[in-house]
Each structure stands twice: as C-alpha cells, then as structure tokens.
Scaffold this motif. Structure first.
Motif, mmCIF file in Angstrom:
data_model
loop_
_atom_site.group_PDB
_atom_site.id
_atom_site.type_symbol
_atom_site.label_atom_id
_atom_site.label_comp_id
_atom_site.label_asym_id
_atom_site.label_seq_id
_atom_site.Cartn_x
_atom_site.Cartn_y
_atom_site.Cartn_z
ATOM 1 N N THR A 332 0.837 -1.192 0.000
ATOM 2 C CA THR A 332 0.000 0.000 0.000
ATOM 3 C C THR A 332 0.874 1.243 0.000
ATOM 4 N N GLY A 333 0.287 2.394 0.193
ATOM 5 C CA GLY A 333 1.075 3.615 0.332
ATOM 6 C C GLY A 333 0.519 4.758 -0.486
ATOM 7 N N GLN A 334 0.802 5.973 -0.011
ATOM 8 C CA GLN A 334 0.559 7.140 -0.851
ATOM 9 C C GLN A 334 1.488 7.015 -2.061
ATOM 10 N N THR A 335 1.023 7.476 -3.185
ATOM 11 C CA THR A 335 1.736 7.234 -4.443
ATOM 12 C C THR A 335 3.069 7.982 -4.510
ATOM 13 N N HIS A 336 4.093 7.278 -4.984
ATOM 14 C CA HIS A 336 5.392 7.913 -5.239
ATOM 15 C C HIS A 336 5.342 8.501 -6.650
ATOM 16 N N VAL A 337 4.542 9.555 -6.796
ATOM 17 C CA VAL A 337 4.151 10.055 -8.124
ATOM 18 C C VAL A 337 5.346 10.253 -9.055
ATOM 19 N N GLN A 338 6.387 10.921 -8.531
ATOM 20 C CA GLN A 338 7.528 11.277 -9.386
ATOM 21 C C GLN A 338 8.202 10.050 -10.001
ATOM 22 N N ARG A 339 8.016 8.858 -9.376
ATOM 23 C CA ARG A 339 8.633 7.640 -9.893
ATOM 24 C C ARG A 339 8.015 7.234 -11.243
ATOM 25 N N TYR A 340 6.763 7.630 -11.467
ATOM 26 C CA TYR A 340 6.013 7.103 -12.612
ATOM 27 C C TYR A 340 5.729 8.100 -13.726
ATOM 28 N N THR A 341 5.875 9.416 -13.438
ATOM 29 C CA THR A 341 5.340 10.401 -14.378
ATOM 30 C C THR A 341 5.975 10.321 -15.774
ATOM 31 N N GLU A 342 7.289 10.127 -15.828
ATOM 32 C CA GLU A 342 7.942 10.152 -17.131
ATOM 33 C C GLU A 342 7.454 9.006 -18.020
ATOM 34 N N ASP A 343 7.427 7.808 -17.446
ATOM 35 C CA ASP A 343 6.993 6.639 -18.200
ATOM 36 C C ASP A 343 5.529 6.783 -18.637
ATOM 37 N N LEU A 344 4.689 7.276 -17.732
ATOM 38 C CA LEU A 344 3.266 7.394 -18.077
ATOM 39 C C LEU A 344 3.033 8.497 -19.108
ATOM 40 N N LEU A 345 3.806 9.582 -19.018
ATOM 41 C CA LEU A 345 3.687 10.641 -20.029
ATOM 42 C C LEU A 345 4.038 10.084 -21.413
ATOM 43 N N ARG A 346 5.067 9.254 -21.456
ATOM 44 C CA ARG A 346 5.449 8.630 -22.730
ATOM 45 C C ARG A 346 4.300 7.752 -23.261
ATOM 46 N N ARG A 347 3.695 6.962 -22.379
ATOM 47 C CA ARG A 347 2.596 6.085 -22.819
ATOM 48 C C ARG A 347 1.392 6.892 -23.315
ATOM 49 N N ILE A 348 1.162 8.062 -22.682
ATOM 50 C CA ILE A 348 0.066 8.925 -23.149
ATOM 51 C C ILE A 348 0.407 9.472 -24.532
ATOM 52 N N GLY A 349 1.637 9.943 -24.680
ATOM 53 C CA GLY A 349 2.084 10.505 -25.954
ATOM 54 C C GLY A 349 1.992 9.498 -27.088
ATOM 55 N N GLU A 350 2.257 8.223 -26.771
ATOM 56 C CA GLU A 350 2.227 7.178 -27.805
ATOM 57 C C GLU A 350 0.825 6.611 -28.012
ATOM 58 N N GLY A 351 -0.151 7.145 -27.243
ATOM 59 C CA GLY A 351 -1.534 6.695 -27.440
ATOM 60 C C GLY A 351 -1.884 5.392 -26.752
ATOM 61 N N GLU A 352 -0.967 4.881 -25.912
ATOM 62 C CA GLU A 352 -1.240 3.611 -25.224
ATOM 63 C C GLU A 352 -2.243 3.810 -24.092
ATOM 64 N N ILE A 353 -2.170 4.984 -23.449
ATOM 65 C CA ILE A 353 -3.087 5.288 -22.346
ATOM 66 C C ILE A 353 -3.850 6.557 -22.691
ATOM 67 N N ASP A 354 -5.186 6.463 -22.565
ATOM 68 C CA ASP A 354 -6.030 7.657 -22.722
ATOM 69 C C ASP A 354 -6.926 7.742 -21.498
ATOM 70 N N THR A 355 -6.842 8.859 -20.784
ATOM 71 C CA THR A 355 -7.616 8.980 -19.542
ATOM 72 C C THR A 355 -8.753 9.992 -19.677
ATOM 73 N N THR A 356 -8.922 10.559 -20.869
ATOM 74 C CA THR A 356 -9.903 11.635 -21.016
ATOM 75 C C THR A 356 -11.346 11.130 -20.904
ATOM 76 N N PHE A 357 -11.540 9.797 -21.099
ATOM 77 C CA PHE A 357 -12.893 9.232 -21.028
ATOM 78 C C PHE A 357 -13.540 9.480 -19.664
ATOM 79 N N LEU A 358 -12.694 9.709 -18.666
ATOM 80 C CA LEU A 358 -13.188 9.806 -17.292
ATOM 81 C C LEU A 358 -13.909 11.120 -16.994
ATOM 82 N N ILE A 359 -13.524 12.191 -17.713
ATOM 83 C CA ILE A 359 -14.015 13.529 -17.350
ATOM 84 C C ILE A 359 -15.484 13.692 -17.738
ATOM 85 N N SER A 360 -16.329 13.910 -16.734
ATOM 86 C CA SER A 360 -17.749 14.102 -17.031
ATOM 87 C C SER A 360 -18.118 15.582 -17.024
#
Ligand SMILES: [Zn+2]
Ligand SMILES: [Zn+2]
Length: 395
Positions: A332-360
């Motif tokens: 468990t734990g509060q998220t170590h955000v800085q550990r993941y941001t670079e990799d996740l930004l790359r995945r967003i840029g490459e279209g692997e992850i899209d999170t915009t569906f969530l915004i209502s």
C-alpha cells in the motif's frame, strides 16, 4: 487571486486570497489552467481527515503555466507543467530510494509533530491536504506556489492538451502503482473494489501489465459501464453476492490479486459498515473498511492485496487471521508520483493510455462548490470534475 477554501463539513467556498509568492530558491509559481476534484478530496469535504483549518485552500491535482521561478528552480517561465501531489525534496534517504511520498524534508518540523503520534513517522508534505501533511495551499486556485520545483513538476510537450495529462498529478500514477503493488503476473485474475477514477485506472493498468481477467466491483451503473468499456467483467454489489461471484469467476480459487480502491469511507448496508459508521458518529472513530475486509476474504490463498484507497486512522474487525493463515502479501502507500510520471507521459504521448474518457464535467473555478456537491452526492453522473480557473462557462 480566487481559490477554493474549506470551512467545515460540506462547506467549501471560492474566496479571494493573497497571491502566493516565492519563499525558497527552489520554488516556482504556477498559474493553474486545470485542476481536478479528487475522490480523496471528498474525505476532506466529509470532514473525516483531521488537521484542516477553516480557510485552507484545497486541491492536489493541478497543472498550469510557470509564471515565476526562484533562482534554483530548473523550470522556465511559460513552460506547461503537471505537478505531482506529493511534495518531495529529491535528496533525502527516502527520495533517493524513489519513495517520494515518504520524503523527510517537505513536511515542516512543527507539522511533523502533529502526524508522528498518529503514524509513528511523519510523511511527506502534500498539496491542499490538511496540516498533517504540511498545510500547503492547494491548487484549486488561480495560482499556487510549488516548492522543490526542480524535482516534482513534469514539463508537458506542445501537442498534448490539459485533459490528456492532468491526471499524471495523482490518479493515473496512483492507479498504476495500485496495479504494480498487486504484483500482477501474466494471465492473473484481478478483482478491483471501487470504479472511481483510481479503480478505473487500476483496471486499465492491470490489463496493460498482463492480467488475463479483471473483475470490477461497484454499485453505480455509469462507473460499471466505464469499467466494462476498459475490458473488465463487472459485479454490482447491490445485486450480487460478491464473494460467491468472485469464486465462480475465478474457477473456484479466488482472485490472484485484489485491489481496494475504495478506502475508508466504504458505504452500503453491510453489518460491519453500519458498525463502523456508528462508531464514527459517536466519536470513537474507526475507518469504514468493508471493501478491504471483503477483498482480504475473497483473495486466493497466497494472493496479493493492494490498497490504494485512503485510510487515515484506525481499523477494527480487521481480518488479520485470514491475512496470516492464507499467507497474503499486502502492499500500500501514498503514491510515489515522481517515480512514474515520465513513463506514463510517454505512454500517453504514444496513445497507449487515454484517460480523457473519465471527465464528465468541466467547470469554472467559481463553480467549484457545485462540483464538490455533485461529485459527492451524484457519483453516478459526475465521474470526474475538472475545474478551469480563468474560464467563465461550464463545458
Ligand atoms: Zn487525488
Ligand atoms: Zn526527500
């Protein structure tokens, strides 16, 4: 500037505050362009997190444009950045091990004295999340001071708009770390309690990490529909007996891994929840933890339990026997955000992850109180609210 402030249970207001200023050489000031209301803000809204003072500015999911920098900031004026909700110095024992949410230097000494009795050790500072975590003014405001701006903020390339990257501030890395903490192996069956934003991103992440089957548990039809769209099978806990259904759907073994993305305000009419709520009401507060108890009972022997859901205090009726006898692993734990941001930004840029569906809903900052109220009491339709300081009309 205008900012969303807390005044008590279910009482938040947009008020005028002095603009933030550079205090330390590593600071930067950000003009906020997008800021989200988080499920964990609802714990503040409900008044169950200690250490908030009337007038505190909330908000820990935000991004914007750099407008001022201290002499030791590495940011440049005009850059667009997403800011992690965890404030971390980058150089202490914990930051060097990438355990950013345990940073020893971002929670000021007098605030650490408040949280040590509760947790044994003080955790890092967080934006807009009570004085136990430093009392830092949050980002649901026109401007915010970002300490250690050379470590946290991630610069966003042109071509990616706010909606695509805003959730790097918390819920996307939190969902990702939840799946990582579940230790997913190829083909695993993973059950996720709660299809709020973190639960949905945990589902998405678990599938990307190779889960063979993800089972999502919630009561709200819209959320269950979003989970199904991501590729999960779903259980409506109002209509179905969860433990029996999970046994059936996992070939009689129980899921290999379980994720509690609900946290301490589990609700419903289960006997343990009613007892938790009564104790909270008479002030001998216990966290309400039905989802966690059920997850521990459901997981297969030798399975893994991941808890991204927020807990703030103490818990009773905890099935420690099941945990021990079944040989479970808990992470468990509060998220170590800085550990993941670079990799996740790359995945967003490459279209692997899209999170915009969530915004209502997208609202001007001035409408923030309405956003809180609906996100709290109308969760089926209001799946995620993004506030846009500087705009005047809802989108
Ligand atoms: Zn959050
Ligand atoms: Zn540190």
């Amino acid at each position: 500037m205008r900012a969303l402030t807390w005044h008590g249970k279910h009482d938040v207001r947009v008020e005028t505050h002095p603009d933030p200023e550079i205090v330390n050489p590593r600071d930067a000031i950000i003009e906020v362009t997008s800021t989200a209301i988080c499920g964990s803000d609802l714990h503040l809204y409900d008044g169950v997190i200690p250490g908030l003072l009337a007038g505190d500015i909330l908000g820990h999911e935000f991004m914007g444009r750099v407008v001022e920098t201290g002499p030791k900031s590495t940011l440049k004026k005009g850059q667009r950045v997403v800011v992690p909700f965890t404030i971390s110095c980058g150089h202490c024992f914990f930051c060097e091990r990438q355990q950013y949410s345990a940073c020893d230097n971002s929670n000021p000494a007098e605030k650490q004295d408040l949280s040590e009795p509760l947790y044994g050790h003080a955790m890092s500072g967080l934006f807009g999340y009570s004085h136990l975590t430093g009392g830092y003014p949050g980002g649901q405001a026109e401007y915010v001071r970002v300490p250690f701006s050379d470590i946290g903020p991630i610069v966003i390339p042109d071509g990616l708009d706010d909606d695509q990257v805003l959730f790097l501030s918390d819920i996307l890395p939190t969902g990702w770390m939840a799946a990582e903490n579940a230790g997913i192996e190829e083909g695993d069956t993973v059950a996720v309690w709660g299809c709020g934003p973190v639960g949905l991103f945990a589902i998405q992440s678990a599938l990307l990490m190779g889960a063979g089957k993800v089972i999502a548990i919630d009561e709200y039809p819209t959320r269950l529909a979003l989970a199904r769209k991501l590729g999960a099978e779903v259980i409506d806990f109002k209509r179905t007996r969860v433990l029996e259904a999970l046994m059936e759907m996992s070939g009689g073994l129980g899921p290999d891994a379980v994720i509690d993305a609900v946290g301490m305000e589990a609700h419903g009419m289960m006997p343990d929840t009613i007892m938790d709520n009564m104790k909270q009401r008479v002030g001998i507060g216990a966290d309400s933890a039905h989802a966690l108890r059920e997850a521990i009972m459901a997981v297969r022997k030798g399975g893994r339990v991941s808890i991204p859901g927020v807990y703030g205090g103490f818990l009773d009726k905890f099935p420690l026997g099941a945990l021990m006898e079944k040989g479970l692993t808990v992470r468990t734990g509060q998220t170590h955000v800085q550990r993941y941001t670079e990799d996740l930004l790359r995945r967003i840029g490459e279209g692997e992850i899209d999170t915009t569906f969530l915004i209502s809903h997208r609202l001007p900052l001035e409408d923030a109180a309405r956003g809180y109220e609906n996100f709290r009491f109308n969760q089926n339709e209001w799946t995620k609210v993004v506030l846009k300081p500087g705009t005047e009309v809802a989108q």
